[in-house]
Design a protein around this motif. Sequence first.
Motif, PDB file in Angstrom:
ATOM      1  N   UNK A 141       0.780  -0.963  -0.181  1.00 41.79           N
ATOM      2  CA  UNK A 141       0.010   0.038   0.231  1.00 41.79           C
ATOM      3  C   UNK A 141       0.888   1.437   0.019  1.00 41.79           C
ATOM      4  N   UNK A 142       0.397   2.381  -0.475  1.00 48.32           N
ATOM      5  CA  UNK A 142       1.008   3.395  -0.823  1.00 48.32           C
ATOM      6  C   UNK A 142       1.541   4.126   0.850  1.00 48.32           C
ATOM      7  N   UNK A 143       2.691   4.161   0.921  1.00 49.10           N
ATOM      8  CA  UNK A 143       3.061   4.655   2.265  1.00 49.10           C
ATOM      9  C   UNK A 143       2.570   6.021   2.773  1.00 49.10           C
ATOM     10  N   UNK A 144       2.698   6.405   3.896  1.00 51.80           N
ATOM     11  CA  UNK A 144       2.164   7.765   4.634  1.00 51.80           C
ATOM     12  C   UNK A 144       2.762   8.771   4.131  1.00 51.80           C
ATOM     13  N   UNK A 145       2.227   9.956   4.319  1.00 53.41           N
ATOM     14  CA  UNK A 145       2.843  11.312   3.789  1.00 53.41           C
ATOM     15  C   UNK A 145       4.109  11.673   4.438  1.00 53.41           C
ATOM     16  N   UNK A 167      10.228  14.037   1.977  1.00 55.43           N
ATOM     17  CA  UNK A 167       9.120  13.106   2.497  1.00 55.43           C
ATOM     18  C   UNK A 167       8.296  13.235   1.170  1.00 55.43           C
ATOM     19  N   UNK A 168       7.332  12.470   1.185  1.00 52.57           N
ATOM     20  CA  UNK A 168       6.270  12.402   0.255  1.00 52.57           C
ATOM     21  C   UNK A 168       5.241  13.749   0.637  1.00 52.57           C
ATOM     22  N   UNK A 169       5.031  14.148   1.583  1.00 57.39           N
ATOM     23  CA  UNK A 169       4.351  15.357   1.990  1.00 57.39           C
ATOM     24  C   UNK A 169       4.896  16.520   1.388  1.00 57.39           C
ATOM     25  N   UNK A 170       6.211  16.572   1.646  1.00 58.45           N
ATOM     26  CA  UNK A 170       6.974  17.905   0.989  1.00 58.45           C
ATOM     27  C   UNK A 170       6.691  17.633  -0.558  1.00 58.45           C
ATOM     28  N   UNK A 171       6.953  16.757  -1.173  1.00 58.89           N
ATOM     29  CA  UNK A 171       6.939  16.676  -2.769  1.00 58.89           C
ATOM     30  C   UNK A 171       5.370  17.171  -3.201  1.00 58.89           C
ATOM     31  N   UNK A 172       4.464  16.611  -2.459  1.00 62.13           N
ATOM     32  CA  UNK A 172       3.010  16.995  -2.602  1.00 62.13           C
ATOM     33  C   UNK A 172       2.794  18.269  -2.716  1.00 62.13           C
ATOM     34  N   UNK A 173       3.232  18.657  -1.499  1.00 61.89           N
ATOM     35  CA  UNK A 173       3.084  20.302  -1.056  1.00 61.89           C
ATOM     36  C   UNK A 173       3.833  21.267  -2.000  1.00 61.89           C
ATOM     37  N   UNK A 174       5.005  20.774  -2.515  1.00 63.30           N
ATOM     38  CA  UNK A 174       5.562  22.025  -3.320  1.00 63.30           C
ATOM     39  C   UNK A 174       4.957  21.588  -4.792  1.00 63.30           C
ATOM     40  N   UNK A 175       4.680  20.587  -5.389  1.00 70.11           N
ATOM     41  CA  UNK A 175       4.335  20.481  -6.526  1.00 70.11           C
ATOM     42  C   UNK A 175       2.836  21.261  -6.657  1.00 70.11           C
ATOM     43  N   UNK A 176       2.030  20.964  -5.629  1.00 68.93           N
ATOM     44  CA  UNK A 176       0.622  21.476  -5.612  1.00 68.93           C
ATOM     45  C   UNK A 176       0.547  23.230  -5.409  1.00 68.93           C
ATOM     46  N   UNK A 177       1.616  23.471  -4.871  1.00 74.27           N
ATOM     47  CA  UNK A 177       1.910  25.163  -4.583  1.00 74.27           C
ATOM     48  C   UNK A 177       2.303  25.822  -5.959  1.00 74.27           C
ATOM     49  N   UNK A 178       3.004  24.859  -6.730  1.00 73.15           N
ATOM     50  CA  UNK A 178       3.576  25.393  -7.856  1.00 73.15           C
ATOM     51  C   UNK A 178       2.272  25.376  -9.136  1.00 73.15           C
ATOM     52  N   UNK A 179       1.904  24.216  -8.795  1.00 73.29           N
ATOM     53  CA  UNK A 179       0.535  24.106  -9.884  1.00 73.29           C
ATOM     54  C   UNK A 179      -0.423  25.338  -9.671  1.00 73.29           C
ATOM     55  N   UNK A 314       5.148  30.192  -1.530  1.00 72.87           N
ATOM     56  CA  UNK A 314       4.147  29.461  -2.099  1.00 72.87           C
ATOM     57  C   UNK A 314       3.076  29.131  -0.804  1.00 72.87           C
ATOM     58  N   UNK A 315       2.130  28.597  -1.218  1.00 75.79           N
ATOM     59  CA  UNK A 315       1.067  28.506  -0.232  1.00 75.79           C
ATOM     60  C   UNK A 315       1.427  27.677   0.973  1.00 75.79           C
ATOM     61  N   UNK A 316       1.272  28.209   2.444  1.00 76.71           N
ATOM     62  CA  UNK A 316       1.829  27.258   3.136  1.00 76.71           C
ATOM     63  C   UNK A 316       3.009  27.679   3.895  1.00 76.71           C
ATOM     64  N   UNK A 317       4.044  28.705   2.972  1.00 74.53           N
ATOM     65  CA  UNK A 317       5.375  28.776   3.267  1.00 74.53           C
ATOM     66  C   UNK A 317       5.416  30.074   3.960  1.00 74.53           C
ATOM     67  N   UNK A 342       9.984  28.452   6.425  1.00 73.53           N
ATOM     68  CA  UNK A 342       9.461  27.502   7.336  1.00 73.53           C
ATOM     69  C   UNK A 342       8.315  26.899   6.585  1.00 73.53           C
ATOM     70  N   UNK A 343       7.668  25.786   6.482  1.00 71.22           N
ATOM     71  CA  UNK A 343       6.546  25.499   5.916  1.00 71.22           C
ATOM     72  C   UNK A 343       6.678  23.906   5.707  1.00 71.22           C
TER      73      UNK A 343
END
Length: 484
Positions: A141-145, A167-179, A314-317, A342-343
């Motif tokens: 199963x896909x691991x946690x964020x 982390x997977x969380x960081x990758x997702x947050x960064x890419x969503x912010x750039x999108x 970016x959002x959240x940063x 921070x973010x």
Amino acid sequence: MPLLPALTAPGTAGLPGGDSPDALRVADRALSREELLGAAGAVAARIAGAPAVAVHALPTAQTVAAVVGGLLAGVPVVPLPPDSGPAERGHVLRDSGAALLLTGDPGALPEADGAPGGVPGVEVVPVGTADRAPASAVLPAEPGDGATALVLYTSGTTGAPKGVPITRRAVAAGLDGLADAWDWTAEDTLVHGLPLFHVHGLVLGVLGALRTGSRLVHTGRPTPQAYAAAGGSLYFGVPTVWSRVAADPASAGALRGARLLVSGSAALPAPVFRDIERLTGSRPVERYGMTETLITVSARADGRRSPGAVGLPLPGTSTRLAGEDGSPVPHDGATVGELQVTGPTVFDGYLGRPDATAASFTDDGWFRTGDMAVIEPDGTHRIVGRASTDLIKSGGYRIGAGEVENALLDHPAVREAAVVGAPHDDLGQEVVAYVVADGVTEADLVGFVAGHLSVHKRPRRIRFLDALPRNAMGKPQKKLLPPL
């Protein structure tokens, strides 16, 4: 939400163009999303349970399949520069704990000490784009964020490269912010030719496409002609790439149909910014980030774009400026301070380096970037220089002077060495070494360094001195080095 929904989530055939046969193109190899998922699934089935896997990050579709396979298996992926020398390669493999080395071209792996890849005990696993997982294979199963997605290596000003777990969380947050900042959607075709072992080319340039659903064209090499022929709507490049595009008016003119031209990894010279605008009709977007933070600040597609401005957080940063004594610096567009961030995209600490981690964060948990900046009243950021003089940015690469100095000092003829970055019209900066040595030529030393470190870290010029200027403590004084 899966980390790469455009590849793994149900309903991806409904994305623009469906599962087209060239949803992903790297150089001359095109894959549909289904083919990529099949090849990556075969990798995932092979490596499931490994502590970490290294990927020989050639600019190929096999490299993409290997990285995605690691992410599907929940195994930390360690991209390995294909031009890394045996000392650097061995350090990265041992430090990361990678048990396997994935490659689409085993014959391209250098050997040292009788071992492919240069490290005994690391198994080489071939990767093919036509491979498929066995029908009996069951992926975890896909691991946690919070799980580590990637371990990227960055050079500081001294010592060996440090591992940066992302982390997977960081990758997702960064890419969503750039999108969000770039209006990046599945309707886009992303084009770039950047290396696949660092944030810009791999995280943004590959995983970004697989998260947003955009088509990806990797040109193999980032030549102006290849960019012109790709027909993209969104282009990524480092300043060296954009400088070469600006020097080729015909290729630059072919980019007039693009929606957004993005520059990063180093400051884009103002003359290049203006030339690109004149030739393409588009003002480049500049952004700012580090391996340890991913991208934290960027100009927006619908916002202000001006030379030297890297935009807004970016959002959240959150960002702030600190003086030398740690006191707050006003956001007045003129006062310089160290940029701290921070973010959700900021890493937690260097791999196995608690002292380096502690030194990189403030007492209240903000990451010290080491870059100097000003922030204007409207929040626009401008990066004005490095707190240290020992980080060289050449052709989009960040090169630690101390690492090159240590390599030079390994040569038996070299007694002293000091490495600096000198301005260069094409690369931004070039690596220059001041050396005290006997009975050795410039060509000898350049080749020696290229044989020990990544080729892009070799000095492009060497000046021989009788002695280096030093202070009372014996430390070389680079500001007192004679002009070239």
